[in-house]
Design a protein around this motif. Structure first.
Motif, mmCIF file in Angstrom:
data_model
loop_
_atom_site.group_PDB
_atom_site.id
_atom_site.type_symbol
_atom_site.label_atom_id
_atom_site.label_comp_id
_atom_site.label_asym_id
_atom_site.label_seq_id
_atom_site.Cartn_x
_atom_site.Cartn_y
_atom_site.Cartn_z
ATOM 1 N N PHE A 145 42.229 36.076 38.449
ATOM 2 C CA PHE A 145 42.048 34.887 39.269
ATOM 3 C C PHE A 145 41.356 35.243 40.588
ATOM 4 O O PHE A 145 40.428 34.557 41.016
ATOM 5 C CB PHE A 145 43.403 34.215 39.527
ATOM 6 C CG PHE A 145 43.317 32.993 40.391
ATOM 7 C CD1 PHE A 145 42.712 31.840 39.932
ATOM 8 C CD2 PHE A 145 43.846 32.993 41.668
ATOM 9 C CE1 PHE A 145 42.639 30.705 40.724
ATOM 10 C CE2 PHE A 145 43.773 31.864 42.466
ATOM 11 C CZ PHE A 145 43.172 30.719 41.996
ATOM 12 N N ALA A 146 41.791 36.336 41.215
ATOM 13 C CA ALA A 146 41.186 36.762 42.481
ATOM 14 C C ALA A 146 39.708 37.119 42.293
ATOM 15 O O ALA A 146 38.862 36.726 43.107
ATOM 16 C CB ALA A 146 41.951 37.949 43.063
ATOM 17 N N ILE A 147 39.401 37.839 41.231
ATOM 18 C CA ILE A 147 38.001 38.195 40.959
ATOM 19 C C ILE A 147 37.171 36.929 40.744
ATOM 20 O O ILE A 147 36.062 36.804 41.272
ATOM 21 C CB ILE A 147 37.900 39.138 39.744
ATOM 22 C CG1 ILE A 147 38.477 40.508 40.078
ATOM 23 C CG2 ILE A 147 36.455 39.270 39.272
ATOM 24 C CD1 ILE A 147 38.620 41.427 38.881
ATOM 25 N N ALA A 148 37.719 35.982 39.973
ATOM 26 C CA ALA A 148 36.981 34.750 39.684
ATOM 27 C C ALA A 148 36.737 33.934 40.947
ATOM 28 O O ALA A 148 35.645 33.382 41.141
ATOM 29 C CB ALA A 148 37.740 33.914 38.649
ATOM 30 N N VAL A 149 37.719 33.863 41.835
ATOM 31 C CA VAL A 149 37.549 33.120 43.086
ATOM 32 C C VAL A 149 36.501 33.792 43.967
ATOM 33 O O VAL A 149 35.623 33.124 44.535
ATOM 34 C CB VAL A 149 38.894 32.984 43.832
ATOM 35 C CG1 VAL A 149 38.693 32.474 45.249
ATOM 36 C CG2 VAL A 149 39.841 32.062 43.065
#
Length: 118
Positions: A88-92
């Motif tokens: 999720f952090a990478i995608a954001v």
């Protein structure tokens, strides 16, 4: 259960001789565009964030399940939870650092609505 029994997820266990880690990262980078395809410009950012988190969770669960099934090791929830947070952090970060400034996020959202406005 020991640490050796927990399957290494592709995000953490990147093996240069295997393509699974690179493929996992590529899918994670494309998740914001997928969310853009299924939402409109008027969709609230909160809904988009929940959809992105859901997509990251589905991706992480599938990866861990496939890896556990292929290695005959028990499915472990803690590494999956960590993987969900990391994905999720990478995608954001990719959304705000790459897709939004280049206009790809907006183009993804206009994909299905542009034809209706013609």
């Amino acid at each position: 259960m020991t640490d050796a029994d927990i399957p290494a997820l592709p995000v953490y266990g990147f093996d240069p001789s295997s393509i699974s880690g690179l493929l996992s990262l590529a899918v994670t980078v494309l998740l914001p565009l997928l969310v853009g395809l299924v939402t409109t410009r008027t969709t609230s950012p909160g809904v988009k964030a929940v959809l992105l988190l859901t997509a990251a969770a589905v991706k992480s669960f599938l990866e861990a399940w496939l890896q556990a099934a292929n290695t005959a090791v028990d499915f472990a929830f803690v590494p999956v939870a960590i993987s969900i947070a990391v994905n999720f952090a990478i995608a954001v970060v990719v959304h705000f650092g790459l897709w939004k400034p280049t206009g790809a996020a907006g183009a993804a959202q206009r994909t299905f609505t542009a034809k209706a406005s013609l």
